[in-house]
Design a protein around this motif. Structure first.
Motif, mmCIF file in Angstrom:
data_model
loop_
_atom_site.group_PDB
_atom_site.id
_atom_site.type_symbol
_atom_site.label_atom_id
_atom_site.label_comp_id
_atom_site.label_asym_id
_atom_site.label_seq_id
_atom_site.Cartn_x
_atom_site.Cartn_y
_atom_site.Cartn_z
ATOM 1 N N ILE A 20 0.815 -1.214 0.000
ATOM 2 C CA ILE A 20 0.000 0.000 0.000
ATOM 3 C C ILE A 20 0.852 1.270 0.000
ATOM 4 N N HIS A 21 1.976 1.242 0.719
ATOM 5 C CA HIS A 21 2.803 2.451 0.780
ATOM 6 C C HIS A 21 3.560 2.697 -0.519
ATOM 7 N N ASN A 22 4.089 1.662 -1.125
ATOM 8 C CA ASN A 22 4.804 1.861 -2.387
ATOM 9 C C ASN A 22 3.856 2.348 -3.481
ATOM 10 N N ASP A 23 2.624 1.849 -3.485
ATOM 11 C CA ASP A 23 1.628 2.349 -4.435
ATOM 12 C C ASP A 23 1.320 3.821 -4.166
ATOM 13 N N ALA A 24 1.182 4.181 -2.871
ATOM 14 C CA ALA A 24 0.873 5.572 -2.519
ATOM 15 C C ALA A 24 2.024 6.513 -2.880
ATOM 16 N N PHE A 25 3.265 6.068 -2.688
ATOM 17 C CA PHE A 25 4.408 6.894 -3.103
ATOM 18 C C PHE A 25 4.347 7.155 -4.601
ATOM 19 N N ALA A 26 4.106 6.107 -5.383
ATOM 20 C CA ALA A 26 4.058 6.251 -6.843
ATOM 21 C C ALA A 26 2.922 7.178 -7.269
ATOM 22 N N ARG A 27 1.751 7.014 -6.674
ATOM 23 C CA ARG A 27 0.584 7.820 -7.046
ATOM 24 C C ARG A 27 0.763 9.295 -6.712
ATOM 25 N N ASN A 28 1.560 9.572 -5.676
ATOM 26 C CA ASN A 28 1.757 10.955 -5.251
ATOM 27 C C ASN A 28 3.082 11.543 -5.739
ATOM 28 N N GLY A 29 3.755 10.824 -6.621
ATOM 29 C CA GLY A 29 4.993 11.344 -7.204
ATOM 30 C C GLY A 29 6.112 11.541 -6.207
ATOM 31 N N ILE A 30 6.160 10.694 -5.195
ATOM 32 C CA ILE A 30 7.180 10.799 -4.147
ATOM 33 C C ILE A 30 8.274 9.765 -4.412
ATOM 34 N N ASP A 31 9.517 10.224 -4.485
ATOM 35 C CA ASP A 31 10.644 9.339 -4.791
ATOM 36 C C ASP A 31 11.070 8.609 -3.518
ATOM 37 N N ALA A 32 10.401 7.487 -3.263
ATOM 38 C CA ALA A 32 10.651 6.745 -2.027
ATOM 39 C C ALA A 32 10.316 5.280 -2.239
ATOM 40 N N CYS A 33 10.826 4.435 -1.346
ATOM 41 C CA CYS A 33 10.513 3.010 -1.383
ATOM 42 C C CYS A 33 10.327 2.509 0.045
ATOM 43 N N TYR A 34 9.551 1.458 0.178
ATOM 44 C CA TYR A 34 9.147 0.937 1.489
ATOM 45 C C TYR A 34 9.448 -0.556 1.517
#
Length: 278
Positions: A20-34
């Motif tokens: 859920i967090h990796n999908d949310a990072f991608a959807r919000n254009g945030i360069d991050a990984c979980y």
């Protein structure tokens, strides 16, 4: 540089948080990984130091570390300190600050489904463990003072009520007392593991006398409908499983880290897909 987030616990591989967090990072254009971080109890101190050393931006904490991690953090917010448990950590200028979104996640999820005024409800909480503490504190902070607690060990229910720093008019009840009074409650919250897979035929409380106007929230989400929920639904009551709480506590953690409140509908879809339900 890509920011690193994760969840630490033992066991941990089953966690749906990365999905859920990796999908949310991608959807919000945030360069991050979980990621999953498998940390045993005896490794906790070393793990926290290691995460700080490599600049991990934030992480969730699950069993068995929610309490043990408190003295290893630089700061703990008011609610997490009162609860004696942390489930979310944020790196702020190299300092690790602990939060707890479990109770607030439950309240957020409840408000999405139950439109009544929480302060006016007569509520029964089943269980007096760690999950119950977070939910009880969060509801009490919202002004919901009439929350009775039933538990197999009555002393644990009494201790939870006494420890709460927020105003309450709660009573500690035995399971039998709660079953006799169950029709008088508007909201029933089930916080124990009773009824969780594989023990799906067990119930923590007999709901034969429940009001058809009641709302029953069970924090279990495997199975998606517990036997307790099925009984309540057949009696005409509205029901909610633990998926909404899981999603909302995760969304609040995501907001703490990023300042963005993610799409909980999409998070819920991902969780339900992983669980094979709808």
């Amino acid at each position: 540089m890509k920011k690193i987030y994760g969840v630490m616990g033992d066991p941990i591989k089953h966690s749906m948080s990365p999905d859920i967090h990796n999908d949310a990072f991608a959807r919000n254009g945030i360069d991050a990984c979980y990621h999953h971080f498998h940390v045993k109890a005896e490794q906790l101190d070393e793990a926290v130091k290691g995460m700080k050393a490599i600049g991990v931006a934030g992480f969730n904490v699950t069993v068995p570390h929610k309490t043990a991690i408190l003295p290893l953090l630089d700061e703990v917010d008011e609610m997490a300190h009162a609860m004696g448990a942390v489930n979310t950590v944020k790196n702020v200028n190299g300092r690790y600050i602990g939060y707890n979104t479990d109770g607030a996640g439950f309240v957020t999820a409840l408000k999405e489904r139950f439109r009544g005024e929480l302060a006016s409800l007569k509520t029964l909480m089943v269980g007096a463990g760690g999950a119950a503490r977070g939910i009880y504190y969060a509801l009490s902070r919202e002004g919901a003072a009439n929350i009775d607690i039933c538990n197999r060990t009555l002393e644990n229910a009494k201790r939870l009520i006494e420890d709460c720093p927020y105003r309450n008019e709660s009573k500690a009840l035995s399971i039998q007392e709660a079953e006799q009074r169950v029709r008088s409650y508007d909201l029933i919250i089930q916080t124990t593991s009773i009824g969780m897979s594989p023990d799906v035929n067990s119930v923590p409380l007999n709901l034969d006398l429940i009001s058809e106007h009641a709302f029953v929230s069970d924090i279990i989400y495997n199975p998606l409908e517990t036997k307790l929920m099925k009984t309540a639904r057949e009696k005409g009551a509205a029901v909610q499983n633990g998926v909404d709480m899981f999603v909302c506590q995760a969304a609040l953690a995501f907001e703490i880290w990023t300042g963005v409140f993610p799409d909980t509908g999409k998070m819920r879809e991902i969780v339900l897909d992983k669980l094979g339900g709808s």
